[in-house]
Design an enzyme around this catalytic site. Sequence first.
Site, PDB file in Angstrom:
ATOM      1  CB  VAL A  97      30.332  32.044  34.106  1.00 47.23           C
ATOM      2  CG1 VAL A  97      30.300  32.272  32.597  1.00 47.23           C
ATOM      3  CG2 VAL A  97      28.940  32.221  34.698  1.00 47.23           C
ATOM      4  CG  ASP A 174      29.576  41.800  34.815  1.00 50.96           C
ATOM      5  OD1 ASP A 174      30.769  42.112  34.649  1.00 50.96           O
ATOM      6  OD2 ASP A 174      29.157  41.282  35.864  1.00 50.96           O
ATOM      7  N   GLY A 314      33.216  38.077  38.510  1.00 52.14           N
ATOM      8  CA  GLY A 314      32.164  38.568  37.628  1.00 52.14           C
ATOM      9  C   GLY A 314      31.641  37.446  36.760  1.00 52.14           C
ATOM     10  CD  GLU A 315      33.928  34.743  33.744  1.00 53.59           C
ATOM     11  OE1 GLU A 315      33.461  33.601  33.980  1.00 53.59           O
ATOM     12  OE2 GLU A 315      35.104  34.914  33.358  1.00 53.59           O
ATOM     13  N   GLY A 316      28.929  36.387  36.190  1.00 52.26           N
ATOM     14  CA  GLY A 316      27.723  35.734  36.675  1.00 52.26           C
ATOM     15  C   GLY A 316      28.042  34.560  37.571  1.00 52.26           C
TER      16      GLY A 316
END
Length: 347
Positions: A97, A174, A314-316
């Site tokens: 990310v 997240d 995830g992570e954005g």
Amino acid sequence: MLTETLAAIRPLDDEAIAAARALQARLTKPPGSLGALEMLAVRLAGLAGACPPPIPEPAALAIFAGDHGVHAQGVTPWPQEVTGQMVANFLAGGAVVNAFARQCGATVTVVDVGVKTTLDPAKGLELRKVRAGTRDLSVEPAMTREEALQAVEVGIEIAQKLVDEGAKVLLTGDMGIANTTPSAALIAAFTHADPAAVTGLGTGIDSETHARKVAVVTSAVVALHAEDPVDVLAAVGGLEHAALVGYILRGAALRVPVIIDGVIAASAALAAAALAPASTAAMVAGHRSAEPGASVALSYLELEPLVDLGLRLGEGTGAVLALPIVASAVRVLHEVATFDSAGVAHK
């Protein structure tokens, strides 16, 4: 701030929507030729109450991090320590990310809302820990109502801070080992979908672990008798989920677009919508996660994802990838000539 935030969330502005539709019809392109981008630009005009709406730059990504007591049930092979280790990786700029954020110029803020380990202060890190991880949702409520509300307030405060610092669009991120398990439980609880249908492979698990994960989610949802959205969130959610709820709601209250990432953010968006149905006006689905629950959640929210690349990191990451698309949709209203101004004939 939750009461104030909920009171500030309003439906889209009809006059701005009408103006944006009229402008789209005058631009030098066939009507509807930009497909979903046209609808998105119109919706963002309605959100801002202005035509054209502000270009969504600069962008701010907040990665909310927390651990989960349900990890003890063997729902993932990854050790819980990875949550804190990945926070360090985010802060060092070494995660996927971070690379995506550098590509599009988004800032990255990491928020410790519930990491089990103690993190040292660092640039780019907000130490807002409510508790050191949730309780095991398969045994007892993951959070008390008070803890869930405290985490929601953290999200509200972070969104306000980023907008005060100049952000014109908020991106959700997240981090939390085992957090797809509470995400599946939240999605099943809010959409009434079959828990087995919304429980995916997370970071990549074998069939035996998946069966155990489905059983955990199913039992938690069956045992859930709460109807109030905060109580549902407290019973089967995570601290990062609760913080994301506040983050999304504050973005909606501030009339700022919020780009939703994957299944964790989508499950939080369901809780936000349950608290304030009009908050969906601010939500932009960045991508369709490979996690099955994400599609169920987005369909329930009536949000169409902008990107579908089979992502499940995830992570954005999906939200950041979608950012240039959102900006492009708005830039059309700012920069494309009309038929009259360009001297182009039209039917």
